[in-house]
Scaffold this active site. Structure first.
Site, PDB file in Angstrom:
ATOM      1  N   ARG A  49       0.844  -1.206   0.000  1.00 46.32           N
ATOM      2  CA  ARG A  49       0.000   0.000   0.000  1.00 46.32           C
ATOM      3  C   ARG A  49       0.877   1.253   0.000  1.00 46.32           C
ATOM      4  O   ARG A  49       1.304   1.740   1.044  1.00 46.32           O
ATOM      5  CB  ARG A  49      -0.906  -0.008   1.234  1.00 46.32           C
ATOM      6  CG  ARG A  49      -2.065  -1.001   1.071  1.00 46.32           C
ATOM      7  CD  ARG A  49      -2.960  -1.023   2.285  1.00 46.32           C
ATOM      8  NE  ARG A  49      -2.241  -1.499   3.455  1.00 46.32           N
ATOM      9  CZ  ARG A  49      -2.343  -0.973   4.664  1.00 46.32           C
ATOM     10  NH1 ARG A  49      -3.103   0.059   4.878  1.00 46.32           N
ATOM     11  NH2 ARG A  49      -1.665  -1.477   5.668  1.00 46.32           N
ATOM     12  N   VAL A 134      12.854 -17.164  14.390  1.00 48.16           N
ATOM     13  CA  VAL A 134      12.572 -17.960  15.593  1.00 48.16           C
ATOM     14  C   VAL A 134      12.824 -17.123  16.842  1.00 48.16           C
ATOM     15  O   VAL A 134      13.936 -16.650  17.072  1.00 48.16           O
ATOM     16  CB  VAL A 134      13.454 -19.226  15.651  1.00 48.16           C
ATOM     17  CG1 VAL A 134      13.119 -20.041  16.890  1.00 48.16           C
ATOM     18  CG2 VAL A 134      13.276 -20.061  14.397  1.00 48.16           C
ATOM     19  N   ILE A 138      15.635 -12.999  20.416  1.00 56.25           N
ATOM     20  CA  ILE A 138      16.540 -13.894  21.149  1.00 56.25           C
ATOM     21  C   ILE A 138      17.571 -14.499  20.199  1.00 56.25           C
ATOM     22  O   ILE A 138      17.208 -15.169  19.236  1.00 56.25           O
ATOM     23  CB  ILE A 138      15.772 -15.042  21.846  1.00 56.25           C
ATOM     24  CG1 ILE A 138      14.650 -14.479  22.721  1.00 56.25           C
ATOM     25  CG2 ILE A 138      16.721 -15.900  22.669  1.00 56.25           C
ATOM     26  CD1 ILE A 138      13.755 -15.544  23.330  1.00 56.25           C
ATOM     27  N   GLY A 189      -3.773  -6.745  22.695  1.00 58.00           N
ATOM     28  CA  GLY A 189      -2.977  -6.765  21.461  1.00 58.00           C
ATOM     29  C   GLY A 189      -1.969  -7.896  21.397  1.00 58.00           C
ATOM     30  O   GLY A 189      -1.147  -7.945  20.486  1.00 58.00           O
ATOM     31  N   LYS A 207       8.623 -22.871  13.940  1.00 52.47           N
ATOM     32  CA  LYS A 207       9.876 -22.545  14.633  1.00 52.47           C
ATOM     33  C   LYS A 207      10.581 -23.828  15.076  1.00 52.47           C
ATOM     34  O   LYS A 207      11.813 -23.930  15.017  1.00 52.47           O
ATOM     35  CB  LYS A 207       9.574 -21.634  15.820  1.00 52.47           C
ATOM     36  CG  LYS A 207       9.056 -20.259  15.385  1.00 52.47           C
ATOM     37  CD  LYS A 207       8.409 -19.507  16.539  1.00 52.47           C
ATOM     38  CE  LYS A 207       7.906 -18.136  16.106  1.00 52.47           C
ATOM     39  NZ  LYS A 207       7.047 -17.487  17.103  1.00 52.47           N
TER      40      LYS A 207
END
Ligand code: HSE
Length: 434
Positions: A49, A134, A138, A189, A207
């Site tokens: 967009r 993944v 981290i 959220g 993952k």
């Protein structure tokens, strides 16, 4: 010596993660230049967009034609943060065909087509990095692939989905049921409007496939990962877990078989003792517990999602790939030399917590115990209590087993369901981490 010609980057996708990548590339440009040894320049941003206002991004860089951006001849590295299978797969392939290394955050694509994409990168002499795919920020893929490359990893057990960890943590700490906790996660959220990918374990399974391949130097496809979601976990399961000194987590568990000849990969809810390091992972955090032969037990912990944390992992890969470019080298590619088969779930050996509603009359316990014995499943503990709703004719029976193959447990449960005295199997949960 510092190279003055900038390395040019095409950003494919500019959503929550992409916009953070662009922001950090701009605000940390001097540091990135110093660390890489050459300026790194955002040369184009492909979006769906174009009319959307994107603060801090030069509108002249925006294009809707990602393919043309990759084909224009001056791009060194493409960052793919679109997600999903297509058009991401075709764009990454196009990048390789045009001499462009790729940094991706796309777990679904890597879990499904990782082998083919690695092969394409290898043939072209280019890099494919995906630390962000993944557990967000981290550092996990690089430690497994590089720092532990001299060791032998036997087991990886992780909380790799923040949404489900948030929900389970709420259930644990407040006694809420699944729906109530999901509603709160949605309101805050943490859960998407359609939470299926998270709560049914698809996200964690992707993952798990990626981690298993890297940890065991073999190929593990998404379809090889056994998957159970966490929508059936109830407040009663948490109450049972508490009585055992446990909590419940959605875990990705990757194991090398004791004989070293095969591996297993699975995602499902499981009870773990409160003393296990993964039990203390709260809210939407992720953590991965790695057991290696020489290193022993390691735990990696941090934010597993979100724009800035995920962008941190993408930027780390960008620096690595740019350094490789300057050195005219590539980093480590796929390592799948062990070619270990992935065993089915029936071969997984673990412990179980089984909650049964049974008739409260003489001989029932013996009948139930016989069922376990006939399937070679040894019982560790049994707890019986009258049902809280009174009645008097029914009792709740909780059986915790010793380690047994999953197939034996399934056989036991099938047989238990056929007993007249077993009114229902209220829950079956694996017990891990002991
Ligand atoms: N939806 C994922 C989670 C983040 O909740 O952890 C992206 O993989």
């Amino acid at each position: 010596m510092m190279r003055t010609r900038p390395l040019k980057v095409a950003l494919l996708g500019c959503g929550v993660v992409g916009s953070e990548v662009a922001r950090i590339m701009t605000t940390h440009a001097d540091d990135l230049t110093a660390r890489i040894g050459a300026p790194v320049e955002l040369a184009g941003v492909a979006v769906r967009r174009p009319s959307k206002v994107r603060e801090g991004i030069d509108p002249a860089l925006i294009t809707t034609d990602a393919t043309a951006l990759l084909k224009r001849g001056d791009i060194d590295v493409a960052i793919e943060v679109i997600g999903g299978i297509e058009p991401a797969r075709t764009l990454i392939t196009t990048a390789f065909e045009h001499g462009i290394s790729v940094v991706s955050a796309n777990k679904a694509l890597l879990a499904q087509d990782g082998a083919a994409l690695h092969a394409a990168a290898g043939q072209a002499g280019l890099d494919l990095y995906y630390e962000a795919a993944v557990a967000g920020a981290i550092p996990l893929i690089r430690p497994l692939r590089e720092s532990l490359a001299g060791d032998k990893i036997n087991r990886v057990m992780g909380i790799v989905n923040g949404t489900t960890n948030f929900i389970l943590d709420k259930m644990d700490s407040t006694g809420a049921g699944y729906q109530e906790a999901l509603d709160e996660a949605t309101a805050l959220g943490y859960a998407e409007a359609d939470p299926t990918a998270d709560v049914e374990g698809y996200d964690a399974a992707a993952k798990a496939a990626i981690l298993a391949g890297i940890a065991f130097h073999t190929r593990v496809h998404l379809d090889d990962v056994y998957r159970e979601g966490m929508t059936e976990v109830s407040a009663a399961d948490f109450a049972s877990a508490k009585r055992m000194g446990c909590t419940i987590k959605l875990l990705a568990i990757l194991e090398r078989a004791a004989d070293g000849e095969s591996v297993t990969a699975r995602v499902h809810p499981a009870m773990i003792p409160l003393s296990h390091p993964l039990a203390s992972v709260r809210e939407a955090y992720n953590a991965v517990f790695v057991e290696a032969e020489a290193a022993g037990r390691l735990m990696f912990y941090g934010p597993g999602a979100g724009g800035a944390p995920t962008a941190s992992a993408v930027l780390g890969d960008l620096v690595a790939v740019c350094r490789n470019k300057l050195a005219e080298a590539t980093g480590p590619g796929e390592s799948a030399y062990t070619q270990l088969p992935v065993s089915p779930m029936g071969d997984v050996v673990t412990r179980y917590h089984i909650s049964l509603d049974v008739a409260d009359k003489p001989g029932v316990l013996a009948q139930v115990a016989t069922c376990f014995a006939e399937h070679g499943v040894s019982i560790d503990t049994v707890r019986q209590q009258g049902r809280p709703d009174g009645g008097g004719s029914e009792a709740s029976l909780v059986v915790v087993t010793h380690r047994a193959p999953d197939a034996s447990l399934s056989g036991t449960v099938e047989a238990l369901r056929k007993l007249d005295t077993v009114r229902g199997v209220a829950s079956i949960m694996r017990v891990e981490g002991e």
